[in-house]
Design an enzyme around this catalytic site. Structure first.
Site, PDB file in Angstrom:
ATOM      1  N   CYS A 139      -1.579   0.834   7.262  1.00 18.94           N
ATOM      2  CA  CYS A 139      -3.022   0.535   7.361  1.00 18.94           C
ATOM      3  C   CYS A 139      -3.384  -0.721   6.568  1.00 18.94           C
ATOM      4  CB  CYS A 139      -3.866   1.705   6.847  1.00 18.94           C
ATOM      5  SG  CYS A 139      -3.756   3.217   7.792  1.00 18.94           S
ATOM      6  N   ARG A 140      -3.580  -0.536   5.274  1.00 16.04           N
ATOM      7  CA  ARG A 140      -4.148  -1.612   4.449  1.00 16.04           C
ATOM      8  C   ARG A 140      -3.254  -2.827   4.316  1.00 16.04           C
ATOM      9  NH1 ARG A 140      -5.242   1.998  -0.643  1.00 16.04           N
ATOM     10  NH2 ARG A 140      -3.306   2.885   0.175  1.00 16.04           N
ATOM     11  N   SER A 141      -2.022  -2.645   3.860  1.00 10.27           N
ATOM     12  CA  SER A 141      -1.178  -3.829   3.633  1.00 10.27           C
ATOM     13  C   SER A 141      -0.821  -4.548   4.931  1.00 10.27           C
ATOM     14  CB  SER A 141       0.060  -3.501   2.800  1.00 10.27           C
ATOM     15  OG  SER A 141       0.884  -2.543   3.408  1.00 10.27           O
ATOM     16  N   CYS A 183       0.859  -1.182   0.000  1.00 13.80           N
ATOM     17  CA  CYS A 183       0.000   0.000   0.000  1.00 13.80           C
ATOM     18  C   CYS A 183       0.899   1.236   0.000  1.00 13.80           C
ATOM     19  CB  CYS A 183      -0.995  -0.012   1.162  1.00 13.80           C
ATOM     20  SG  CYS A 183      -0.301   0.165   2.804  1.00 13.80           S
ATOM     21  N   ASP A 228      -8.312   3.663   1.066  1.00 10.06           N
ATOM     22  CA  ASP A 228      -7.400   4.034   2.148  1.00 10.06           C
ATOM     23  C   ASP A 228      -8.216   4.618   3.301  1.00 10.06           C
ATOM     24  OD1 ASP A 228      -5.385   4.914   3.819  1.00 10.06           O
ATOM     25  OD2 ASP A 228      -4.219   5.834   2.212  1.00 10.06           O
ATOM     26  N   ASN A 262       2.386   1.544   4.369  1.00  7.93           N
ATOM     27  CA  ASN A 262       2.541   0.283   5.088  1.00  7.93           C
ATOM     28  C   ASN A 262       2.184   0.417   6.570  1.00  7.93           C
ATOM     29  OD1 ASN A 262       5.130  -2.065   5.949  1.00  7.93           O
ATOM     30  ND2 ASN A 262       3.153  -2.564   5.078  1.00  7.93           N
TER      31      ASN A 262
END
Length: 159
Positions: free
Chosen positions: A14-16, A9, A128, A12
């Site tokens: 939140c999402r990933s 993401c 995001d 690095n």
């Protein structure tokens, strides 16, 4: 033979990392022990930092361990170390492809939600949640869990 998957993401945090934690847990639950999961961001400003507190709280509330993560930066060397590179949005996808040095590198890159059975298209994005409230992190976790199940099925079928 060990397979390696990278989740990417922006920062690095939140999402990933959410996807990383969930994928590791679901692989363990499925008894798949030949896959190494890593995550990184296309930007380097959070390197070494833990996951965003809201992302960690969302994972913890759902029963996952969010304590081990430290942000990393995606570099061209990752292509040689990974078998599959899954990006969270079109911008991350373009940034990763821009670092590719060969067609072989580019062939390893897919959109993360290409494994999501509810995605409208194979290039659907994971939004995001960083700028929003806790509901955005809950939405991302639902998307991540669904998509992770698709990835686990894919890896099981490929074994």
């Amino acid at each position: 033979m060990t397979r390696r998957i990278a989740l990417v993401c922006l920062g690095n945090i939140c999402r990933s990392p959410m996807a990383h934690v969930v994928l590791e847990q679901r692989l363990a639950d499925a008894g798949i022990d030949d896959v190494v999961v890593t995550s990184s961001g296309t930007g380097d400003w959070h390197v070494g930092q833990p996951m965003d507190e809201r992302a960690a709280a969302t994972l913890t509330a759902a029963g996952y361990d969010a304590t081990r993560h430290r942000a990393r930066n995606f570099t061209p060397d990752w292509f040689g170390e990974q078998d599959l590179i899954l990006t969270m949005d079109a911008s991350n996808h373009a940034d990763v492809l821009a670092l590719a040095r060969s067609d072989e590198d580019r062939a390893k890159v897919r959109m993360y939600r290409s494994f999501d059975p509810e995605a409208d298209t194979p290039d659907a994005e994971v939004p995001d949640p960083w700028y929003g409230g806790p509901e955005g992190f809950d939405e991302v976790l639902k998307m991540v869990e669904r998509t992770t199940d698709g990835i686990v099925r894919y890896l099981s079928d490929a074994s």
